[in-house]
Design a protein around this motif. Structure first.
Motif, short mmCIF file in Angstrom:
data_model
loop_
_atom_site.label_atom_id
_atom_site.label_comp_id
_atom_site.label_asym_id
_atom_site.label_seq_id
_atom_site.Cartn_x
_atom_site.Cartn_y
_atom_site.Cartn_z
N GLN A 181 38.73 80.58 27.62
CA GLN A 181 37.86 81.07 26.55
C GLN A 181 37.61 79.94 25.57
N HIS A 182 36.34 79.65 25.35
CA HIS A 182 35.96 78.55 24.46
C HIS A 182 35.89 79.02 23.00
N ASN A 183 36.20 78.11 22.10
CA ASN A 183 35.92 78.30 20.68
C ASN A 183 34.67 77.49 20.37
N LEU A 184 33.52 78.06 20.64
CA LEU A 184 32.27 77.31 20.51
C LEU A 184 31.89 77.07 19.05
N ASP A 185 32.32 77.95 18.15
CA ASP A 185 32.06 77.70 16.73
C ASP A 185 32.72 76.39 16.30
N LYS A 186 33.95 76.21 16.70
CA LYS A 186 34.68 74.99 16.36
C LYS A 186 34.08 73.79 17.07
N TRP A 187 33.74 73.95 18.35
CA TRP A 187 33.17 72.86 19.14
C TRP A 187 31.83 72.40 18.59
N ASN A 188 31.00 73.34 18.21
CA ASN A 188 29.65 73.00 17.75
C ASN A 188 29.62 72.40 16.35
N ARG A 189 30.75 72.45 15.66
CA ARG A 189 30.83 71.77 14.36
C ARG A 189 31.01 70.26 14.53
N LEU A 190 31.37 69.82 15.75
CA LEU A 190 31.49 68.40 16.02
C LEU A 190 30.11 67.78 16.20
N SER A 191 30.01 66.50 15.90
CA SER A 191 28.78 65.77 16.21
C SER A 191 28.72 65.53 17.72
N VAL A 192 27.53 65.22 18.22
CA VAL A 192 27.40 64.92 19.65
C VAL A 192 28.28 63.74 20.03
N ALA A 193 28.34 62.73 19.17
CA ALA A 193 29.18 61.55 19.45
C ALA A 193 30.65 61.95 19.58
N GLU A 194 31.12 62.86 18.72
CA GLU A 194 32.51 63.30 18.79
C GLU A 194 32.76 64.10 20.08
N GLN A 195 31.80 64.94 20.44
CA GLN A 195 31.92 65.70 21.69
C GLN A 195 31.97 64.76 22.89
N GLU A 196 31.11 63.75 22.87
CA GLU A 196 31.08 62.80 23.98
C GLU A 196 32.38 62.02 24.08
N MET A 197 32.98 61.68 22.96
CA MET A 197 34.25 60.98 22.98
C MET A 197 35.33 61.84 23.63
N ILE A 198 35.32 63.12 23.33
CA ILE A 198 36.32 64.04 23.90
C ILE A 198 36.09 64.23 25.40
N MET A 199 34.82 64.29 25.83
CA MET A 199 34.52 64.51 27.24
C MET A 199 34.59 63.23 28.06
N GLY A 200 34.35 62.09 27.43
CA GLY A 200 34.38 60.83 28.16
C GLY A 200 33.10 60.55 28.93
N ARG A 201 32.00 61.20 28.52
CA ARG A 201 30.71 61.00 29.17
C ARG A 201 29.61 61.41 28.21
N SER A 202 28.39 60.97 28.50
CA SER A 202 27.27 61.30 27.63
C SER A 202 26.84 62.74 27.87
N LYS A 203 26.31 63.36 26.83
CA LYS A 203 25.97 64.78 26.91
C LYS A 203 24.63 65.01 27.57
N GLU A 204 23.61 64.29 27.17
CA GLU A 204 22.26 64.59 27.64
C GLU A 204 22.07 64.20 29.10
N ASP A 205 22.46 62.94 29.45
CA ASP A 205 22.16 62.46 30.81
C ASP A 205 23.38 62.38 31.70
N ASP A 206 24.54 62.85 31.24
CA ASP A 206 25.74 63.00 32.06
C ASP A 206 26.17 61.68 32.72
N VAL A 207 26.29 60.65 31.93
CA VAL A 207 26.77 59.35 32.42
C VAL A 207 28.20 59.15 31.94
#
Length: 306
Positions: A181-207
């Motif tokens: 179960q995701h906490n999307l409210d908490k996740w969406n408060r992050l910037s895209v750059a912060e999300q990408e750092m956590i995932m280890g890949r780019s968000k838009e083009d999946d690199v």
């Protein structure tokens, strides 16, 4: 090689239905026969609605296997690994049977589910039912593409299907299932750059980020493991998003020819390394269930139904 169940290596679908059952005591003989009938139901709908890309998987829980098939045991089948550290954990919620139904039409998934439940009625308890769906272009509800590292084509068989290393169970697959179960409210408060750092890949083009830019707490880094020869060890993921306007998450499903692969990855995610790094994605999603299963070959199920 014995024939693997079609749903293990099937291509991604638009819809999924995931059913968890516990079997009533003393019903093993009738369940062995009914599992074969479920395979027939899958095949019937696949032939009648070939455009729907219908597939299914039947898997037996690690704790129930010895009751259902007392004469043989897959070499690596064991209970779901129980890891926890601080507020991070992978709860173990064992089930006897896992049935995965997938198609490109929601109505077909529903129709198959009704037939499966009607067939098993009186012999089992339906404990959990979850409807999955394809989100946008194959993304998780976090917005990132899911399953980017999945093997393609015939390589799926090498990753997901047991071979000659366990001759009695060739064509089978080790299945691990977790409902997150995701906490999307908490996740969406992050910037895209912060999300990408956590995932280890780019968000838009999946690199995927190169090693020099990839954080050691990133999901991509923690999921990357190698064998003794330094070669990547992979899983075949058949996960799907699920949810409504209140609850959202991911129904995680991995298929592998070795159960050890999933265990190593799960440990990497939860247990911090010497630098205190764990998979930071776990700060934004929580596993609520965890089960270990084995999906035997079609041949195995048919032979034991007699």
């Amino acid at each position: 090689m014995s024939q693997p169940q079609k749903g293990i290596c099937a291509e991604p679908n638009l819809h999924g239905l995931f059913l968890m059952f516990n079997v009533d005591e003393g019903k093993e003989a009738i369940i062995r026969k009914k599992l074969s009938v479920i395979l027939d139901i899958f095949e019937h709908y696949d032939e009648e609605h070939y455009e729907g890309m219908v597939s299914g998987v039947i898997a037996i829980g690690s704790n129930y296997w010895v009751e259902l098939f007392p004469g043989a045991f897959p070499k690596e089948l064991s209970p779901f690994p129980d890891f926890s550290e601080y507020d991070r954990s992978a709860p173990v919620v064992p089930f006897d049977l896992f049935v995965q139904i997938r198609a490109d039409r929601a109505d077909i998934c529903h129709a198959i589910g009704l037939e499966v439940c009607e067939l098993l009625q009186g012999d089992v308890e339906l404990v959990e039912q979850v409807k999955g769906f394809r989100f946008l272009d194959g993304r998780d509800l976090t917005g990132f593409v899911d399953g980017s590292d999945n093997p393609r084509g015939m390589k799926k068989l090498d990753v997901a299907i047991v071979g000659d290393e366990d001759p009695d169970f060739t064509g089978g697959s080790y299945i691990h299932v977790q409902r997150f179960q995701h906490n999307l409210d908490k996740w969406n408060r992050l910037s895209v750059a912060e999300q990408e750092m956590i995932m280890g890949r780019s968000k838009e083009d999946d690199v995927e980020f190169s090693s020099e830019y990839k954080a050691t707490f990133s999901h991509s880094y923690k999921m990357s493991i190698t064998d003794e020869q330094g070669q990547p060890v992979r899983l075949l993921r058949q996960s799907m998003p699920y949810g409504d306007m209140k609850v959202q998450g991911q129904y995680f499903i991995s298929c592998a020819r070795s159960a050890a692969s999933f265990t190593r990855m799960l440990r990497n995610m939860i247990v911090a390394d010497d630098n205190g790094d764990y998979d930071r994605l776990l700060d934004f999603t929580t596993a609520e269930t965890g089960g270990a299963f084995f999906a035997p070959s079609v041949n195995f199920i048919k032979q034991h139904a007699k």
